[in-house]
Design a protein around this motif. Structure first.
Motif, PDB file in Angstrom:
ATOM      1  N   ALA A 199     -26.491  -1.094  -1.645  1.00 26.87           N
ATOM      2  CA  ALA A 199     -25.427  -0.359  -0.969  1.00 26.87           C
ATOM      3  C   ALA A 199     -24.218  -0.207  -1.883  1.00 26.87           C
ATOM      4  O   ALA A 199     -24.017  -0.996  -2.816  1.00 26.87           O
ATOM      5  N   ALA A 200     -23.428   0.795  -1.611  1.00 24.10           N
ATOM      6  CA  ALA A 200     -22.153   0.970  -2.315  1.00 24.10           C
ATOM      7  C   ALA A 200     -21.095   0.094  -1.644  1.00 24.10           C
ATOM      8  O   ALA A 200     -21.121  -0.111  -0.432  1.00 24.10           O
ATOM      9  N   ARG A 201     -20.194  -0.429  -2.454  1.00 23.89           N
ATOM     10  CA  ARG A 201     -19.108  -1.236  -1.898  1.00 23.89           C
ATOM     11  C   ARG A 201     -17.814  -0.437  -1.969  1.00 23.89           C
ATOM     12  O   ARG A 201     -17.524   0.203  -2.979  1.00 23.89           O
ATOM     13  N   VAL A 202     -17.037  -0.497  -0.890  1.00 26.87           N
ATOM     14  CA  VAL A 202     -15.850   0.330  -0.742  1.00 26.87           C
ATOM     15  C   VAL A 202     -14.668  -0.548  -0.373  1.00 26.87           C
ATOM     16  O   VAL A 202     -14.785  -1.434   0.477  1.00 26.87           O
ATOM     17  N   LEU A 203     -13.535  -0.323  -1.020  1.00 27.97           N
ATOM     18  CA  LEU A 203     -12.289  -0.982  -0.633  1.00 27.97           C
ATOM     19  C   LEU A 203     -11.425   0.037   0.083  1.00 27.97           C
ATOM     20  O   LEU A 203     -11.050   1.064  -0.490  1.00 27.97           O
ATOM     21  N   ILE A 204     -11.120  -0.221   1.367  1.00 30.94           N
ATOM     22  CA  ILE A 204     -10.347   0.682   2.192  1.00 30.94           C
ATOM     23  C   ILE A 204      -8.980   0.070   2.434  1.00 30.94           C
ATOM     24  O   ILE A 204      -8.861  -1.089   2.838  1.00 30.94           O
ATOM     25  N   ALA A 205      -7.940   0.842   2.179  1.00 28.66           N
ATOM     26  CA  ALA A 205      -6.569   0.361   2.368  1.00 28.66           C
ATOM     27  C   ALA A 205      -6.311   0.105   3.850  1.00 28.66           C
ATOM     28  O   ALA A 205      -6.949   0.699   4.722  1.00 28.66           O
ATOM     29  N   PRO A 206      -5.379  -0.790   4.168  1.00 28.60           N
ATOM     30  CA  PRO A 206      -5.054  -1.042   5.580  1.00 28.60           C
ATOM     31  C   PRO A 206      -4.421   0.189   6.209  1.00 28.60           C
ATOM     32  O   PRO A 206      -3.895   1.054   5.507  1.00 28.60           O
ATOM     33  N   PRO A 207      -4.464   0.299   7.536  1.00 28.34           N
ATOM     34  CA  PRO A 207      -3.848   1.446   8.202  1.00 28.34           C
ATOM     35  C   PRO A 207      -2.368   1.539   7.863  1.00 28.34           C
ATOM     36  O   PRO A 207      -1.705   0.516   7.619  1.00 28.34           O
TER      37      PRO A 207
END
Length: 877
Positions: A86-94
């Motif tokens: 799988a690809a790993r993703v870093l998502i910023a906080p809202p």
């Protein structure tokens, strides 16, 4: 001579640092295949079912992810070449929230976001133990010192077992398991130690780079590599994280290489260039990859894009290259690991060297086995030490028989005098600890040996080995033990102990306003009696700091020591401070007025305290109350009277004394009043500032009584003139002192309890410790949000990582305990990362409710352990 000294140092360090190294080695072995373990635990999340369709390109994958999370920015994307990863993703906080973002996994075929993987928190906790014993800066220093000692162990052990026939491989490496007893222990310790010695030296020499900055910089200098400009390693990062290697996002885990490679240079605040255009260029220039990390700049205009990638057939998982392309696809920079000089390769491969992966899979396996064997040396070292100790004691007993005095009674008395008196304390606010040290000082001044210990550090074995003990214990809440002694009450006092040899005394501190006055002191006294201990005198109970009860306790100490002429204890003298500011903070509030006060010392040396300490104020009666008393008794305020501090006016003396009903002192002279009226009791307030502020600040809520203002709050907020003198001293409150180092800190409080939390925040932010979470509650945000602008500034600057508020009269989340319960998942994450929890505010309502939420969320056992370790502290009133 050298060998004897080395031997003594070897066994001494072995029975101290050996335990730490056993723990570090065991956890290091458990982490050797961390990525593989996490992957195996998470099929369908970290690994996916391969499909015949091609993998999505980065731009297509990002479009899918952004469609699923339209309100949040994607800041990093990690792709693997394997079709089942799988690809790993870093998502910023809202927007508008605090935090470091969220790590998610995405299906590389359709872009669907996958559930969070299992096992990461467990591995992270193991890592915390491995790196700093999950004990913050103190633990880090212990591990660092123990790692340095491991080098000494390896070299001194090699020297100590150096055989006469040093060229015989059989003597060096053959293990004879037919031996028994001490010989077997030595065989296991020395021969297996020789097997693993190269691995321990390599692990220690590289491991010290995470313990000491000076060593790390020297490591780079020796290898001829450029020094990194910043440390850049967060507390939860895995071993091997380096300054130029970026930070591991909160919540990441599981894949080899992860976010452990070098940070690309195309960052800043610029937008990502067109990946659809640049991806084919990257594939051509790289010639293929095992893993690639794309950091996606946010905001601004497009400029460059970096691709940090692990090339095909890389020698290890840190041998990454960095390709930087401009928006047109032109190569700006292409740094290849293979082109680096050997020294720079080694400097950039500290973690692979440390874990053994630098030498491939065999190296990883061998380093894991060596790490898991570390406890063997702790155990065998202790067994060898105890065997030597038993033999020495046998020799000593024989010597005692030969040298025994003619009178066995005299020998017993001599031994009894030599045995130290144990003074044990259980303190919630610091009073019991102070009185314990004061008691110990009185005994020591009389010539008795004394040992002072916290009650929470004692167990049944320590008590059964003690002849005489004094217990100075406070009671918290409705008859409970102080936080630091709760484990003692729950474990030791719930069991049995043979205490027939113990003579003891108990000084129990409490307040009669509570139903179970001195409840814990009484329980302790009853437990000691039940298990055979003999009281030296009746239990002494103290209401507050009743001076008569303390004088009685001092008399008992005199009876024990024989020093009956010691002077009475007196409270430390107040310092002279000037009230320089008094500002109402909550105009229009539904609650009572709250004031921000500032005091400056007349002696600059008094600007000395630690966050958590208490300001004790010597209050004065209201001027109107003094004048009414003078009028009712027929005395004149200007009358001069003799006091311990000299000749003073009767008005000034009465301002500092408890005023009885005028009828009770009818006919008494002014001098008699000055001599007999007791002084006013002091009042305590949490200090809301740090010494570097140049002044002592308080946050005081006015209290009201049937006859007017409260004693202390009335004096500070109403009666004391601006610029007038205030009697004040700082009292040490070690139970609420800050945690060691930069471990995360959760601060919870309501009302004027914000004062003590503010001092902690100011000190931590000044020191650069930004992992702070504040939960604060009051009535109305419009009127009762104390220090609003200051807190907003800390939040904007990053000094306050998370802020949660509860205003009970504004609707929504009502109380701090509700906020805490709603953030249970964040609470668990913070605690798993080593966070300490500090609570300051009202004992009625807030503190018990917060405690209940903590018990439900973390579990009673963990909370008890945190209290024992000083990670759960309360200053409530």
């Amino acid at each position: 001579m050298i060998k004897a000294v080395l031997f003594q140092l070897h066994w001494f360090f072995g029975i101290t640092a050996g335990i730490v190294l056993g723990v570090v080695g065991l956890t290091g072995g458990m982490l050797s295949f961390e990525d593989e373990i996490i992957s195996a635990l998470n099929p369908g999340i970290i690994t996916v079912a391969p499909l015949p369709s091609p993998l999505l390109t980065p731009d297509a994958l990002l479009a899918k992810i952004r469609a699923a999370e339209p309100d949040r920015a994607v800041t990093m994307l990690v792709l693997r070449a394997e079709p089942d990863r799988a690809a790993r993703v870093l998502i910023a906080p809202p927007p508008g929230t605090q935090g470091r973002g969220e790590v998610r996994y995405a299906n590389p075929y359709d872009g669907a976001l996958l559930p969070p993987p299992r096992g990461q928190e467990t591995m992270r906790f193991i890592m915390q133990i491995h790196r700093w014993l999950a004990a913050g800066e103190v633990g880090k220093q212990i591990v660092g010192a123990s790692t340095a000692i491991l080098i000494f162990f390896a070299l001194s052990g090699l020297y100590l077992r150096w055989p006469r026939n040093a060229l015989s491989l059989k003597r060096w490496f053959t293990l004879d398991l037919s031996k028994r007893g001490r010989s077997l222990f030595w065989e296991l310790h020395s021969v297996i130690g020789t097997w693993v010695l190269p691995f321990y030296l390599l692990a220690a020499l590289t491991g010290l780079t995470w313990s000491y900055e000076w060593y790390r910089m020297g490591f780079y200098d020796v290898l001829g590599a450029p020094r990194p400009t910043a440390r850049g390693t967060p507390p939860a990062a895995p071993p091997g994280q380096q300054a130029q290697q970026g930070t591991r996002p909160n919540g990441e885990g599981g894949e080899r290489g992860g976010n452990r490679g070098q940070t690309g240079t195309g960052g800043g605040n610029r937008a990502t260039a067109d990946l659809a255009t640049l991806w084919p260029v990257f594939l051509k220039e790289s010639g293929g990859y095992e893993q690639v990390i794309l950091r996606l700049p946010q905001g601004g205009s497009g400029s460059t894009q970096s691709f940090q990638y692990l090339p095909l057939h890389a020698p290890h998982d840190r041998a990454s290259n960095t390709l930087v392309l401009d928006a047109a696809g032109k190569v700006r920079e292409h740094k290849r690991y293979a082109d680096l000089p050997l020294g720079q390769k080694l400097a950039g491969s500290i973690f692979p060297l440390h874990s053994g992966s630098f030498f491939g899979l065999p190296g990883t396996i061998l380093m894991m086995v060596a790490s898991l064997l570390m406890p063997l040396f702790t155990v065998t070292g202790w067994l060898l030490y105890l065997d030597r100790r038993r033999k020495k004691q046998a020799i000593a007993r024989q010597s005692d028989v030969l040298d025994a005095p003619h009178s066995p009674v005299a020998a017993a008395l001599s031994a009894d005098v030599a045995a130290p008196v144990l003074v044990a304390f259980a303190s919630q606010s610091g009073t019991a600890e102070r009185l314990a040290w004061q008691s110990a000082g009185a005994l020591k001044a009389a010539g008795l040996p004394v040992e002072v210990k916290a009650l929470g550090a004692l167990g049944p074995d320590a008590l059964t080995a003690t002849r005489r003990a004094l217990f100075v214990v406070s009671t918290f809440g409705e008859g409970e033990a102080p936080d630091a002694a709760r484990a003692f009450a729950r474990r030791t006092m719930a069991g049995t102990a043979a205490l027939g040899q113990l003579d003891y005394g108990v000084l129990a501190l409490g307040e009669r306003s509570y139903d179970r006055f001195c409840g814990f002191g009484r329980d302790l006294d009853a437990w000691l009696r039940t298990h055979g201990a003999t009281p030296l005198f009746d239990r002494v109970e103290v209401d507050g700091e009743d001076p008569s009860a303390l004088r009685h306790w001092q008399a008992q100490l005199g009876a024990i020591s024989g020093a009956t002429t010691q002077p009475d204890w007196v409270p430390p003298a107040y310092g002279r401070w000037r009230l320089t500011m008094r500002q109402l903070l909550n105009a229009g509030s539904q609650g009572l007025p709250s004031f921000h006060l500032a005091l400056e010392p007349m002696d600059a040396a008094d600007l000395a305290w630690i966050p958590g300490d208490i300001a004790e104020i010597g209050p004065h009666n209201a001027p109107a109350a003094v004048e009414a008393f003078l009028s009712a008794t027929g005395h004149t305020g200007q009358t001069q009277v003799a006091t311990d501090t000299g000749i003073r006016s009767l008005r000034d003396v009465l301002a500092e004394r408890l005023l009885p009903a005028p009828a009770e002192v009818a006919g008494r002279t002014p001098d008699d009043l000055a001599r007999t009226l007791p002084p006013l009791p002091h009042r305590e307030y949490s200090i809301a500032s740090i010494p570097e502020d140049g002044r002592l600040e308080l946050l005081v809520r006015q209290t009201r009584t049937d006859t007017g203002f409260g004693l202390g709050s009335g004096w500070l907020t109403s009666h004391a003139p601006k610029g007038g003198e205030i009697a004040l001293r700082v009292r040490r409150n070690s139970a609420f002192h800050p945690p060691a180092g930069d471990q995360p800190l959760i601060l919870i409080g309501n009302g004027t309890g914000l004062a003590g939390l503010r001092a902690h925040l100011k000190a931590r932010i000044r020191a650069g410790h930004d992992r702070n979470w504040l939960i604060f509650g009051e009535r109305n945000a419009a009127h009762d949000f104390y220090f609003r602008d200051e807190i907003a500034g800390w939040t904007a600057s990053g000094g306050l990582e998370q802020l949660d508020l509860a205003f009970s009269r504004d609707g929504g989340t009502r109380y701090v305990q509700d906020v805490l319960a709603a953030g249970a998942d964040s609470l668990k994450d913070w605690v798993a990362n080593g966070a300490a929890i500090y609570v300051c505010g009202s004992l009625a309502g807030m503190a018990p409710a917060v405690h209940d939420v903590l018990v439900r969320t973390l579990g009673a056992d963990l909370l008890e352990q945190m209290a024992e370790d000083g990670r759960y502290r309360r200053d409530v009133y």
